[in-house]
Design a protein around this motif. Structure first.
Motif, PDB file in Angstrom:
ATOM      1  N   ILE A  43       0.836  -1.212   0.000  1.00 42.13           N
ATOM      2  CA  ILE A  43       0.000   0.000   0.000  1.00 42.13           C
ATOM      3  C   ILE A  43       0.865   1.253   0.000  1.00 42.13           C
ATOM      4  CG2 ILE A  43      -1.542   1.383   1.468  1.00 42.13           C
ATOM      5  CD1 ILE A  43      -3.067  -0.669  -0.129  1.00 42.13           C
ATOM      6  N   ILE A  44       1.950   1.244   0.772  1.00 48.56           N
ATOM      7  CA  ILE A  44       2.860   2.399   0.788  1.00 48.56           C
ATOM      8  C   ILE A  44       3.491   2.592  -0.584  1.00 48.56           C
ATOM      9  CG2 ILE A  44       5.073   3.243   1.702  1.00 48.56           C
ATOM     10  CD1 ILE A  44       4.180   2.082   4.438  1.00 48.56           C
ATOM     11  N   LEU A  45       3.931   1.510  -1.226  1.00 43.35           N
ATOM     12  CA  LEU A  45       4.514   1.620  -2.575  1.00 43.35           C
ATOM     13  C   LEU A  45       3.492   2.126  -3.584  1.00 43.35           C
ATOM     14  CD1 LEU A  45       6.669  -1.622  -2.660  1.00 43.35           C
ATOM     15  CD2 LEU A  45       7.523   0.728  -2.758  1.00 43.35           C
ATOM     16  N   LEU A  46       2.263   1.610  -3.516  1.00 44.73           N
ATOM     17  CA  LEU A  46       1.213   2.079  -4.428  1.00 44.73           C
ATOM     18  C   LEU A  46       0.888   3.552  -4.195  1.00 44.73           C
ATOM     19  CD1 LEU A  46      -1.203  -0.991  -4.348  1.00 44.73           C
ATOM     20  CD2 LEU A  46       0.119  -0.188  -6.319  1.00 44.73           C
ATOM     21  N   SER A  47       0.883   3.972  -2.939  1.00 45.69           N
ATOM     22  CA  SER A  47       0.616   5.380  -2.615  1.00 45.69           C
ATOM     23  C   SER A  47       1.742   6.279  -3.102  1.00 45.69           C
ATOM     24  CB  SER A  47       0.420   5.552  -1.111  1.00 45.69           C
ATOM     25  OG  SER A  47      -0.665   4.776  -0.664  1.00 45.69           O
ATOM     26  N   CYS A  48       2.988   5.840  -2.905  1.00 49.54           N
ATOM     27  CA  CYS A  48       4.132   6.614  -3.401  1.00 49.54           C
ATOM     28  C   CYS A  48       4.098   6.705  -4.924  1.00 49.54           C
ATOM     29  CB  CYS A  48       5.445   5.986  -2.947  1.00 49.54           C
ATOM     30  SG  CYS A  48       5.775   6.160  -1.189  1.00 49.54           S
ATOM     31  N   ASP A  49       3.708   5.606  -5.564  1.00 45.63           N
ATOM     32  CA  ASP A  49       3.574   5.612  -7.014  1.00 45.63           C
ATOM     33  C   ASP A  49       2.503   6.600  -7.448  1.00 45.63           C
ATOM     34  OD1 ASP A  49       3.733   4.567  -9.800  1.00 45.63           O
ATOM     35  OD2 ASP A  49       1.704   3.910  -9.314  1.00 45.63           O
ATOM     36  N   PHE A  50       1.331   6.535  -6.825  1.00 45.98           N
ATOM     37  CA  PHE A  50       0.245   7.435  -7.188  1.00 45.98           C
ATOM     38  C   PHE A  50       0.688   8.885  -7.054  1.00 45.98           C
ATOM     39  CE2 PHE A  50      -3.410  10.085  -6.158  1.00 45.98           C
ATOM     40  CZ  PHE A  50      -4.236   9.806  -7.226  1.00 45.98           C
ATOM     41  N   TRP A  51       1.300   9.220  -5.910  1.00 47.88           N
ATOM     42  CA  TRP A  51       1.719  10.602  -5.669  1.00 47.88           C
ATOM     43  C   TRP A  51       2.801  11.030  -6.664  1.00 47.88           C
ATOM     44  CZ3 TRP A  51       6.206  13.151  -4.648  1.00 47.88           C
ATOM     45  CH2 TRP A  51       6.066  14.486  -4.293  1.00 47.88           C
ATOM     46  N   SER A  52       3.817  10.194  -6.854  1.00 44.24           N
ATOM     47  CA  SER A  52       4.923  10.604  -7.733  1.00 44.24           C
ATOM     48  C   SER A  52       4.474  10.732  -9.183  1.00 44.24           C
ATOM     49  CB  SER A  52       6.108   9.640  -7.612  1.00 44.24           C
ATOM     50  OG  SER A  52       5.789   8.376  -8.123  1.00 44.24           O
ATOM     51  N   VAL A  53       3.621   9.832  -9.647  1.00 49.64           N
ATOM     52  CA  VAL A  53       3.147   9.923 -11.032  1.00 49.64           C
ATOM     53  C   VAL A  53       2.259  11.152 -11.195  1.00 49.64           C
ATOM     54  CG1 VAL A  53       1.700   8.812 -12.786  1.00 49.64           C
ATOM     55  CG2 VAL A  53       3.372   7.469 -11.509  1.00 49.64           C
ATOM     56  N   LYS A  54       1.345  11.363 -10.266  1.00 47.16           N
ATOM     57  CA  LYS A  54       0.406  12.477 -10.377  1.00 47.16           C
ATOM     58  C   LYS A  54       1.099  13.828 -10.243  1.00 47.16           C
ATOM     59  CE  LYS A  54      -3.660  14.416  -8.204  1.00 47.16           C
ATOM     60  NZ  LYS A  54      -2.996  15.685  -8.036  1.00 47.16           N
ATOM     61  N   ASN A  55       2.053  13.947  -9.336  1.00 47.66           N
ATOM     62  CA  ASN A  55       2.627  15.243  -9.016  1.00 47.66           C
ATOM     63  C   ASN A  55       4.000  15.522  -9.617  1.00 47.66           C
ATOM     64  OD1 ASN A  55       0.478  16.181  -7.280  1.00 47.66           O
ATOM     65  ND2 ASN A  55       1.146  14.578  -5.884  1.00 47.66           N
ATOM     66  N   VAL A  56       4.727  14.493 -10.048  1.00 48.96           N
ATOM     67  CA  VAL A  56       6.090  14.728 -10.524  1.00 48.96           C
ATOM     68  C   VAL A  56       6.305  14.190 -11.941  1.00 48.96           C
ATOM     69  CG1 VAL A  56       8.543  14.358 -10.069  1.00 48.96           C
ATOM     70  CG2 VAL A  56       6.968  14.683  -8.154  1.00 48.96           C
ATOM     71  N   THR A  57       6.184  12.875 -12.104  1.00 52.26           N
ATOM     72  CA  THR A  57       6.605  12.294 -13.383  1.00 52.26           C
ATOM     73  C   THR A  57       5.696  12.689 -14.544  1.00 52.26           C
ATOM     74  OG1 THR A  57       5.461  10.174 -13.052  1.00 52.26           O
ATOM     75  CG2 THR A  57       7.723  10.345 -12.246  1.00 52.26           C
ATOM     76  N   GLY A  58       4.412  12.833 -14.300  1.00 53.95           N
ATOM     77  CA  GLY A  58       3.516  13.267 -15.379  1.00 53.95           C
ATOM     78  C   GLY A  58       3.880  14.643 -15.894  1.00 53.95           C
ATOM     79  N   ARG A  59       4.239  15.508 -14.965  1.00 59.43           N
ATOM     80  CA  ARG A  59       4.607  16.877 -15.334  1.00 59.43           C
ATOM     81  C   ARG A  59       5.945  16.904 -16.067  1.00 59.43           C
ATOM     82  NH1 ARG A  59       3.793  21.085 -10.605  1.00 59.43           N
ATOM     83  NH2 ARG A  59       1.879  19.907 -10.606  1.00 59.43           N
ATOM     84  N   LEU A  60       6.925  16.149 -15.553  1.00 56.24           N
ATOM     85  CA  LEU A  60       8.267  16.196 -16.139  1.00 56.24           C
ATOM     86  C   LEU A  60       8.383  15.400 -17.443  1.00 56.24           C
ATOM     87  CD1 LEU A  60      10.523  15.828 -12.968  1.00 56.24           C
ATOM     88  CD2 LEU A  60      10.055  17.897 -14.290  1.00 56.24           C
ATOM     89  N   LEU A  61       7.774  14.211 -17.482  1.00 59.99           N
ATOM     90  CA  LEU A  61       7.998  13.326 -18.629  1.00 59.99           C
ATOM     91  C   LEU A  61       7.083  13.611 -19.817  1.00 59.99           C
ATOM     92  CD1 LEU A  61       8.551   9.927 -16.775  1.00 59.99           C
ATOM     93  CD2 LEU A  61      10.246  11.630 -17.479  1.00 59.99           C
ATOM     94  N   VAL A  62       5.846  14.061 -19.565  1.00 65.08           N
ATOM     95  CA  VAL A  62       4.921  14.288 -20.685  1.00 65.08           C
ATOM     96  C   VAL A  62       4.246  15.652 -20.645  1.00 65.08           C
ATOM     97  CG1 VAL A  62       4.484  11.863 -21.195  1.00 65.08           C
ATOM     98  CG2 VAL A  62       3.086  13.026 -19.488  1.00 65.08           C
ATOM     99  N   GLY A  63       4.541  16.469 -19.638  1.00 62.50           N
ATOM    100  CA  GLY A  63       3.967  17.815 -19.581  1.00 62.50           C
ATOM    101  C   GLY A  63       2.477  17.843 -19.290  1.00 62.50           C
ATOM    102  N   LEU A  64       1.979  16.851 -18.549  1.00 61.03           N
ATOM    103  CA  LEU A  64       0.562  16.786 -18.201  1.00 61.03           C
ATOM    104  C   LEU A  64       0.399  16.806 -16.689  1.00 61.03           C
ATOM    105  CD1 LEU A  64      -0.476  13.865 -20.586  1.00 61.03           C
ATOM    106  CD2 LEU A  64      -0.738  16.303 -21.008  1.00 61.03           C
ATOM    107  N   ARG A  65      -0.724  17.369 -16.219  1.00 57.69           N
ATOM    108  CA  ARG A  65      -1.036  17.299 -14.795  1.00 57.69           C
ATOM    109  C   ARG A  65      -2.527  17.451 -14.594  1.00 57.69           C
ATOM    110  NH1 ARG A  65       0.769  22.920 -11.920  1.00 57.69           N
ATOM    111  NH2 ARG A  65      -0.310  24.295 -13.340  1.00 57.69           N
ATOM    112  N   TRP A  66      -2.986  16.888 -13.492  1.00 52.64           N
ATOM    113  CA  TRP A  66      -4.403  16.968 -13.153  1.00 52.64           C
ATOM    114  C   TRP A  66      -4.542  17.066 -11.648  1.00 52.64           C
ATOM    115  CZ3 TRP A  66      -6.666  13.042 -10.237  1.00 52.64           C
ATOM    116  CH2 TRP A  66      -5.945  11.859 -10.141  1.00 52.64           C
ATOM    117  N   TRP A  67      -5.637  17.689 -11.233  1.00 51.50           N
ATOM    118  CA  TRP A  67      -5.893  17.820  -9.799  1.00 51.50           C
ATOM    119  C   TRP A  67      -7.352  18.173  -9.578  1.00 51.50           C
ATOM    120  CZ3 TRP A  67      -3.534  21.552 -12.650  1.00 51.50           C
ATOM    121  CH2 TRP A  67      -4.067  22.820 -12.606  1.00 51.50           C
ATOM    122  N   ASN A  68      -7.734  18.134  -8.313  1.00 53.99           N
ATOM    123  CA  ASN A  68      -9.089  18.488  -7.917  1.00 53.99           C
ATOM    124  C   ASN A  68      -9.024  19.812  -7.183  1.00 53.99           C
ATOM    125  OD1 ASN A  68     -11.380  18.649  -5.915  1.00 53.99           O
ATOM    126  ND2 ASN A  68     -12.007  16.898  -7.121  1.00 53.99           N
TER     127      ASN A  68
END
Length: 171
Positions: A43-68
């Motif tokens: 669960i900790i790994l999945l949570s770290c993945d969710f956070w890093s993809v949503k907040n870091v890698t999506g922005r850096l690797l493909v220039g996309l981001r989403w939020w509520n």
């Protein structure tokens, strides 16, 4: 080699948390006999993945981001953004984008396979974990697809445009 990789650390962590969660899920009996310890680590790994993809890698690797976003009236609004693509886009961005999208698409498929194998096996106690894995992975996938295609209006416009072209080709 920064000529090929613009963001090697982001690329690494984009895959690290997802693959680690999958490997520990598959081999957790080898690592520990404690169901709770394996459950918490995954669960900790999945949570770290969710956070890093949503907040870091999506922005850096493909220039996309989403939020509520919650407005002053307390209503929830989802925001999907895509950075404008520069004309001098190089192959490092393309390689990183491939890594991003492959990781984003393949891992939810793997968790879906885990769901069915858990459903039809004696590992029913793992069902909550597998559902959490599917939920977190699919939430990011959905968010980034919405960013890429531009929201409901763009999706419906693209679909009607495609159907119109298909109809014209048939006629």
């Amino acid at each position: 080699d920064n000529e090929f990789w613009g963001h090697p650390i982001a690329s690494f962590f984009h895959l690290f948390f997802r693959i680690s969660a999958i490997i520990i899920y598959l081999f957790c009996d080898w690592f520990s006999k404690s169901f709770v310890a394996c459950f918490v680590v995954i669960i900790i790994l999945l949570s770290c993945d969710f956070w890093s993809v949503k907040n870091v890698t999506g922005r850096l690797l493909v220039g996309l981001r989403w939020w509520n976003q919650i407005d002053e009236d307390g209503r929830s609004h989802w925001v999907f953004e895509a950075k404008k693509i520069s004309p001098n886009k190089n192959s490092s961005t393309e390689a990183e984008a491939r890594i991003f999208w492959l990781g984003l698409i393949i891992c939810p498929l793997i968790w879906t396979v885990f769901f069915f194998s858990t459903l039809f096996s004696l590992k029913v106690k793992w069902m909550a974990l597998v559902i959490a894995g599917i939920s977190l992975q699919c939430a990011n996938l959905y968010g980034y697809i919405r960013c890429k295609v531009g929201g409901k209006h763009v999706i419906s416009t693209a679909a009607s445009s495609f159907l119109g072209q298909h109809f014209i080709q048939r006629v």
